[in-house]
Design a protein around this motif. Structure first.
Motif, PDB file in Angstrom:
ATOM      1  N   LEU A   3      55.573  29.922  43.882  1.00  0.00           N
ATOM      2  CA  LEU A   3      54.205  30.432  43.907  1.00  0.00           C
ATOM      3  C   LEU A   3      54.157  31.809  43.252  1.00  0.00           C
ATOM      4  CD1 LEU A   3      52.994  29.515  47.506  1.00  0.00           C
ATOM      5  CD2 LEU A   3      52.649  28.270  45.385  1.00  0.00           C
ATOM      6  N   GLU A   4      53.041  32.074  42.607  1.00  0.00           N
ATOM      7  CA  GLU A   4      52.770  33.403  42.078  1.00  0.00           C
ATOM      8  C   GLU A   4      51.731  34.034  42.979  1.00  0.00           C
ATOM      9  OE1 GLU A   4      51.643  33.191  37.978  1.00  0.00           O
ATOM     10  OE2 GLU A   4      53.631  32.544  37.363  1.00  0.00           O
ATOM     11  N   CYS A   5      51.843  35.343  43.160  1.00  0.00           N
ATOM     12  CA  CYS A   5      50.911  36.043  44.045  1.00  0.00           C
ATOM     13  C   CYS A   5      50.415  37.309  43.347  1.00  0.00           C
ATOM     14  CB  CYS A   5      51.608  36.368  45.357  1.00  0.00           C
ATOM     15  SG  CYS A   5      50.465  36.944  46.612  1.00  0.00           S
ATOM     16  N   TYR A   6      49.086  37.479  43.363  1.00  0.00           N
ATOM     17  CA  TYR A   6      48.482  38.614  42.675  1.00  0.00           C
ATOM     18  C   TYR A   6      47.396  39.265  43.520  1.00  0.00           C
ATOM     19  CZ  TYR A   6      50.651  36.756  38.468  1.00  0.00           C
ATOM     20  OH  TYR A   6      51.555  36.302  37.550  1.00  0.00           O
ATOM     21  N   LYS A   7      47.192  40.544  43.245  1.00  0.00           N
ATOM     22  CA  LYS A   7      46.025  41.267  43.745  1.00  0.00           C
ATOM     23  C   LYS A   7      45.125  41.490  42.539  1.00  0.00           C
ATOM     24  CE  LYS A   7      44.453  45.705  45.484  1.00  0.00           C
ATOM     25  NZ  LYS A   7      44.855  47.088  45.822  1.00  0.00           N
ATOM     26  N   LEU A   8      43.875  41.061  42.661  1.00  0.00           N
ATOM     27  CA  LEU A   8      42.913  41.250  41.585  1.00  0.00           C
ATOM     28  C   LEU A   8      41.808  42.170  42.071  1.00  0.00           C
ATOM     29  CD1 LEU A   8      44.080  38.172  41.357  1.00  0.00           C
ATOM     30  CD2 LEU A   8      42.331  37.978  39.613  1.00  0.00           C
ATOM     31  N   THR A   9      41.452  43.127  41.245  1.00  0.00           N
ATOM     32  CA  THR A   9      40.301  43.970  41.501  1.00  0.00           C
ATOM     33  C   THR A   9      39.293  43.668  40.405  1.00  0.00           C
ATOM     34  OG1 THR A   9      41.724  45.681  42.438  1.00  0.00           O
ATOM     35  CG2 THR A   9      39.484  46.340  41.849  1.00  0.00           C
ATOM     36  N   VAL A  10      38.134  43.156  40.813  1.00  0.00           N
ATOM     37  CA  VAL A  10      37.106  42.762  39.854  1.00  0.00           C
ATOM     38  C   VAL A  10      35.992  43.802  39.905  1.00  0.00           C
ATOM     39  CG1 VAL A  10      35.580  40.898  39.111  1.00  0.00           C
ATOM     40  CG2 VAL A  10      37.699  40.354  40.327  1.00  0.00           C
ATOM     41  N   LYS A  11      35.712  44.381  38.744  1.00  0.00           N
ATOM     42  CA  LYS A  11      34.695  45.439  38.652  1.00  0.00           C
ATOM     43  C   LYS A  11      33.511  44.965  37.826  1.00  0.00           C
ATOM     44  CE  LYS A  11      38.122  49.104  38.971  1.00  0.00           C
ATOM     45  NZ  LYS A  11      38.519  50.426  38.480  1.00  0.00           N
ATOM     46  N   GLY A  12      32.363  45.551  38.087  1.00  0.00           N
ATOM     47  CA  GLY A  12      31.133  45.201  37.387  1.00  0.00           C
ATOM     48  C   GLY A  12      30.051  44.902  38.406  1.00  0.00           C
ATOM     49  N   ARG A  13      29.089  44.066  38.012  1.00  0.00           N
ATOM     50  CA  ARG A  13      28.048  43.640  38.966  1.00  0.00           C
ATOM     51  C   ARG A  13      28.584  42.397  39.655  1.00  0.00           C
ATOM     52  NH1 ARG A  13      23.058  40.604  38.878  1.00  0.00           N
ATOM     53  NH2 ARG A  13      23.363  40.109  36.682  1.00  0.00           N
ATOM     54  N   VAL A  14      29.330  42.649  40.746  1.00  0.00           N
ATOM     55  CA  VAL A  14      30.054  41.557  41.402  1.00  0.00           C
ATOM     56  C   VAL A  14      29.744  41.454  42.897  1.00  0.00           C
ATOM     57  CG1 VAL A  14      31.929  41.471  39.716  1.00  0.00           C
ATOM     58  CG2 VAL A  14      32.106  43.045  41.642  1.00  0.00           C
ATOM     59  N   GLN A  15      28.871  42.316  43.391  1.00  0.00           N
ATOM     60  CA  GLN A  15      28.449  42.199  44.787  1.00  0.00           C
ATOM     61  C   GLN A  15      26.983  41.782  44.814  1.00  0.00           C
ATOM     62  OE1 GLN A  15      29.454  45.511  47.337  1.00  0.00           O
ATOM     63  NE2 GLN A  15      31.631  45.377  46.836  1.00  0.00           N
ATOM     64  N   GLY A  16      26.650  40.910  45.777  1.00  0.00           N
ATOM     65  CA  GLY A  16      25.271  40.420  45.886  1.00  0.00           C
ATOM     66  C   GLY A  16      24.940  39.345  44.872  1.00  0.00           C
ATOM     67  N   VAL A  17      25.976  38.742  44.250  1.00  0.00           N
ATOM     68  CA  VAL A  17      25.747  37.709  43.234  1.00  0.00           C
ATOM     69  C   VAL A  17      26.550  36.441  43.540  1.00  0.00           C
ATOM     70  CG1 VAL A  17      25.124  39.340  41.397  1.00  0.00           C
ATOM     71  CG2 VAL A  17      27.534  38.715  41.736  1.00  0.00           C
ATOM     72  N   PHE A  18      26.911  36.266  44.818  1.00  0.00           N
ATOM     73  CA  PHE A  18      27.680  35.099  45.289  1.00  0.00           C
ATOM     74  C   PHE A  18      29.086  35.029  44.686  1.00  0.00           C
ATOM     75  CE2 PHE A  18      23.219  34.001  45.805  1.00  0.00           C
ATOM     76  CZ  PHE A  18      23.198  33.718  47.162  1.00  0.00           C
ATOM     77  N   PHE A  19      29.637  36.196  44.310  1.00  0.00           N
ATOM     78  CA  PHE A  19      30.981  36.210  43.724  1.00  0.00           C
ATOM     79  C   PHE A  19      32.020  35.723  44.725  1.00  0.00           C
ATOM     80  CE2 PHE A  19      34.778  37.486  41.620  1.00  0.00           C
ATOM     81  CZ  PHE A  19      34.452  37.571  40.276  1.00  0.00           C
TER      82      PHE A  19
END
Length: 91
Positions: A3-19
């Protein structure tokens, strides 16, 4: 397969949009374990573990997200902590 394991931080308009809900659905389809949560800084943080091909598809999807999101940047880092989740949760 390992298995591969990652931490992703997603930036932009990503809250309140069902992300988070869309991320969970995509992860479940790909048999990826982990979780997704909003951060106080307005980003989305994801801890995800899965097989290599599934993780590649998942990370690629995170660069777009759901149609209502506007992803500006995705930071992908190896995650060395343990993923205690079976399935994929929204926190």
């Amino acid at each position: 397969m390992p298995l591969e394991c990652y931490k992703l931080t997603v930036k932009g308009r990503v809250q309140g949009v069902f992300f988070r809900a869309s991320t969970r659905k995509k992860a479940q389809r790909l048999a990826i374990n982990g979780f997704v949560k909003n951060t106080p800084a307005g980003n989305v943080e994801i801890i995800a573990a899965g097989e290599q091909l599934a993780m590649q598809e998942f990370i690629q999807w995170c660069h777009k997200g759901p149609i209502t999101a506007k992803v500006a940047e995705v930071i992908v880092e190896p995650y060395t902590g343990s993923v205690e989740h079976t399935g994929f949760d929204i926190e």
